[in-house]
Design a protein around this motif. Sequence first.
Motif, mmCIF file in Angstrom:
data_model
loop_
_atom_site.group_PDB
_atom_site.id
_atom_site.type_symbol
_atom_site.label_atom_id
_atom_site.label_comp_id
_atom_site.label_asym_id
_atom_site.label_seq_id
_atom_site.Cartn_x
_atom_site.Cartn_y
_atom_site.Cartn_z
ATOM 1 N N VAL A 196 39.601 47.340 27.975
ATOM 2 C CA VAL A 196 39.847 47.606 26.552
ATOM 3 C C VAL A 196 40.722 48.841 26.346
ATOM 4 O O VAL A 196 40.862 49.329 25.219
ATOM 5 C CB VAL A 196 38.519 47.776 25.773
ATOM 6 C CG1 VAL A 196 37.690 46.510 25.863
ATOM 7 C CG2 VAL A 196 37.719 48.986 26.271
ATOM 8 N N THR A 197 41.319 49.349 27.399
ATOM 9 C CA THR A 197 42.037 50.611 27.284
ATOM 10 C C THR A 197 43.439 50.433 26.721
ATOM 11 O O THR A 197 43.933 49.313 26.533
ATOM 12 C CB THR A 197 42.103 51.315 28.660
ATOM 13 O OG1 THR A 197 42.382 52.705 28.462
ATOM 14 C CG2 THR A 197 43.191 50.720 29.554
ATOM 15 N N ALA A 198 44.090 51.558 26.456
ATOM 16 C CA ALA A 198 45.472 51.584 25.982
ATOM 17 C C ALA A 198 46.158 52.796 26.593
ATOM 18 O O ALA A 198 45.507 53.653 27.196
ATOM 19 C CB ALA A 198 45.511 51.647 24.450
ATOM 20 N N TYR A 199 47.478 52.861 26.426
ATOM 21 C CA TYR A 199 48.264 53.934 27.048
ATOM 22 C C TYR A 199 49.185 54.597 26.027
ATOM 23 O O TYR A 199 49.547 53.999 25.017
ATOM 24 C CB TYR A 199 49.091 53.380 28.213
ATOM 25 C CG TYR A 199 48.243 52.927 29.362
ATOM 26 C CD1 TYR A 199 47.881 53.807 30.375
ATOM 27 C CD2 TYR A 199 47.765 51.618 29.429
ATOM 28 C CE1 TYR A 199 47.077 53.401 31.428
ATOM 29 C CE2 TYR A 199 46.955 51.204 30.479
ATOM 30 C CZ TYR A 199 46.617 52.096 31.479
ATOM 31 O OH TYR A 199 45.817 51.690 32.510
ATOM 32 N N ARG A 200 49.561 55.834 26.345
ATOM 33 C CA ARG A 200 50.517 56.556 25.501
ATOM 34 C C ARG A 200 51.904 55.919 25.617
ATOM 35 O O ARG A 200 52.260 55.383 26.666
ATOM 36 C CB ARG A 200 50.603 58.016 25.950
ATOM 37 C CG ARG A 200 49.329 58.793 25.787
ATOM 38 C CD ARG A 200 49.400 60.122 26.525
ATOM 39 N NE ARG A 200 49.359 59.929 27.976
ATOM 40 C CZ ARG A 200 49.313 60.926 28.864
ATOM 41 N NH1 ARG A 200 49.305 62.175 28.443
ATOM 42 N NH2 ARG A 200 49.272 60.660 30.162
ATOM 43 N N PRO A 201 52.712 56.029 24.568
ATOM 44 C CA PRO A 201 54.082 55.511 24.657
ATOM 45 C C PRO A 201 54.927 56.404 25.567
ATOM 46 O O PRO A 201 54.928 57.631 25.421
ATOM 47 C CB PRO A 201 54.576 55.555 23.209
ATOM 48 C CG PRO A 201 53.759 56.637 22.572
ATOM 49 C CD PRO A 201 52.416 56.572 23.235
ATOM 50 N N GLY A 202 55.651 55.806 26.493
ATOM 51 C CA GLY A 202 56.449 56.564 27.444
ATOM 52 C C GLY A 202 57.816 56.910 26.908
ATOM 53 O O GLY A 202 58.830 56.487 27.474
ATOM 54 N N LEU A 203 57.871 57.663 25.840
ATOM 55 C CA LEU A 203 59.139 58.007 25.188
ATOM 56 C C LEU A 203 59.327 59.522 25.168
ATOM 57 O O LEU A 203 58.357 60.291 25.134
ATOM 58 C CB LEU A 203 59.170 57.449 23.771
ATOM 59 C CG LEU A 203 59.095 55.915 23.690
ATOM 60 C CD1 LEU A 203 58.906 55.460 22.253
ATOM 61 C CD2 LEU A 203 60.357 55.294 24.280
ATOM 62 N N ALA A 204 60.594 59.945 25.144
ATOM 63 C CA ALA A 204 60.918 61.359 25.318
ATOM 64 C C ALA A 204 60.300 62.248 24.246
ATOM 65 O O ALA A 204 59.940 63.397 24.517
ATOM 66 C CB ALA A 204 62.435 61.542 25.329
ATOM 67 N N VAL A 205 60.180 61.746 23.006
ATOM 68 C CA VAL A 205 59.679 62.598 21.929
ATOM 69 C C VAL A 205 58.157 62.604 21.846
ATOM 70 O O VAL A 205 57.584 63.348 21.040
ATOM 71 C CB VAL A 205 60.253 62.165 20.556
ATOM 72 C CG1 VAL A 205 61.763 62.315 20.544
ATOM 73 C CG2 VAL A 205 59.851 60.740 20.208
ATOM 74 N N TYR A 206 57.478 61.815 22.670
ATOM 75 C CA TYR A 206 56.015 61.737 22.565
ATOM 76 C C TYR A 206 55.335 63.103 22.630
ATOM 77 O O TYR A 206 54.427 63.374 21.820
ATOM 78 C CB TYR A 206 55.419 60.803 23.623
ATOM 79 C CG TYR A 206 53.916 60.981 23.699
ATOM 80 C CD1 TYR A 206 53.095 60.420 22.729
ATOM 81 C CD2 TYR A 206 53.328 61.773 24.686
ATOM 82 C CE1 TYR A 206 51.728 60.642 22.748
ATOM 83 C CE2 TYR A 206 51.976 62.000 24.717
ATOM 84 C CZ TYR A 206 51.170 61.435 23.750
ATOM 85 O OH TYR A 206 49.826 61.666 23.759
ATOM 86 N N PRO A 207 55.681 63.988 23.566
ATOM 87 C CA PRO A 207 54.980 65.278 23.617
ATOM 88 C C PRO A 207 55.039 66.049 22.307
ATOM 89 O O PRO A 207 54.069 66.720 21.924
ATOM 90 C CB PRO A 207 55.691 66.028 24.748
ATOM 91 C CG PRO A 207 56.213 64.948 25.636
ATOM 92 C CD PRO A 207 56.631 63.855 24.693
ATOM 93 N N GLN A 208 56.163 65.946 21.590
ATOM 94 C CA GLN A 208 56.280 66.631 20.310
ATOM 95 C C GLN A 208 55.409 65.967 19.252
ATOM 96 O O GLN A 208 54.779 66.642 18.428
ATOM 97 C CB GLN A 208 57.737 66.646 19.847
ATOM 98 C CG GLN A 208 58.671 67.439 20.747
ATOM 99 C CD GLN A 208 60.123 67.190 20.392
ATOM 100 O OE1 GLN A 208 60.800 66.348 20.982
ATOM 101 N NE2 GLN A 208 60.617 67.915 19.417
ATOM 102 N N VAL A 209 55.362 64.643 19.267
ATOM 103 C CA VAL A 209 54.491 63.926 18.330
ATOM 104 C C VAL A 209 53.039 64.258 18.618
ATOM 105 O O VAL A 209 52.233 64.486 17.698
ATOM 106 C CB VAL A 209 54.735 62.410 18.420
ATOM 107 C CG1 VAL A 209 53.734 61.649 17.553
ATOM 108 C CG2 VAL A 209 56.159 62.063 17.998
#
Length: 464
Positions: free
Chosen positions: A411-424
């Motif tokens: 049932v898990t999910a993952y963070r989006p692997g995009l460059a701006v993710y850390p800022q979001v």
Amino acid sequence: MRLPPRSGTAATLTAALAAAVLALASCGSGAPAADDPVTLTITANAISGGKNSASADWIKQWVIPRFEAAQKAAGRDVRVLFQPNGVDDEQYKTKVALDLKSRTGADVIDLDGIWVGEFAQAGYIKPLAEVGGTGVEAWEGWSQIPQAVQGLGIFDGKKYGLPQGTDGRVLYYNRQLFAKAGLPDPWQPTSWQEIIDAGTALRRLPGVTPIQINAGTAMGEATTMQGALPLLAGTGTEIYSGGKWTGASQGLKDVLGFYRQVYGGGLGDPRLQQEAKGRDKSFAEFAEGRIGILAEGDYFWRAVVEPQAGVAPMANRDEVVGYAKIPAREPGAGVRGQDFVSMSGGAVRVLNPFSRNPRQAWELLSFMHSAEAVKAELAGAARVTSRTDVNAEVLAGDPMLTFISEEVLPVTAYRPGLAVYPQVSAALQEATAAVVSGTAPDEAANAYRAKVEGIVGGPGNVAD
């Protein structure tokens, strides 16, 4: 770190220098004669005697000789090289990006799962089936990796990498405190309200903080991964979906409302969320029997309250510490219509799309993710892998990690692997900090949306 641009004199020069350093890489040295042996290369941020030493040793001492022997038995002359690294993750990321930009580098590459989308958007990696051919979808291992776990290597619906080890987030609870509060054990809440109800019962115990759910900026990414994102998944919302980032959605407002219930309702300790070492302090307080419910990853079980070598060891861990899945806001409200949710992280291995031997590179990659190879990499340790068949064997003696493998990973999910993710992510942490400090959830959500618009290129890239 953003990936280097795909054009420009300076970037081209840097890439050329990186290519020169890697002149021995199998995919950048010119076409071999037909009767030459095939040479494949693996790279990872691992080096014997240094960073991720065990992984480097496994590649050199197990993967390479076993794969070469298997190829020889099949009548093929294949040589495998290993390019070790032992640097900061951002340095490794830059090096790999420059290699791929200049169409050089190793055939099989280790990447953090959070980088997959960024590399795919830059054109540095391609879906596995496009590189490795028809054998990719026919691989036996897919049936052993839960669909949710495959998501670690998926971007825009396409499989770019094979997931390595992973983890999962759960709710831990102190069974002794639950007994004193008259709460059930085993405990499995089916809604957020049931968590609040348990916290209300625990509040009657002197000296006990009922609930610890990470919040604020001092906790960093632990706020996002252990708290905000699992809760957001419990509203049926993902932080990034359909090409847009989540803004001041009802789901986000519900998440911040839950934080308000915990920290504005006397069920959590706001000071822990503001202290530089607040997370470590929360570990110690749980181990001392002063926190009733704590949201964390399986790292907490393996490395924090582990009886012998834990950061905050609990000699009676197995008897005192209970664990439960994180419920959706209410049954069926989670992502994919789920009753329970989680978040996971981990690394992947990808294929270099510029490999001179892409089919053989896929054979090597799939060999590294075979059940036998995965067990060999563990070297007897009990850790959650991406493969259910391996987990069933190696986790048999650890009920908690078996719980992660069998109940949480599906049932898990993952963070989006995009460059701006850390800022979001940082903006999301700030929103939780605001609520803990007394800001109304709707106000914090609107401020978060404004920050995200500035991060991701305007309101057109944000959806409520």
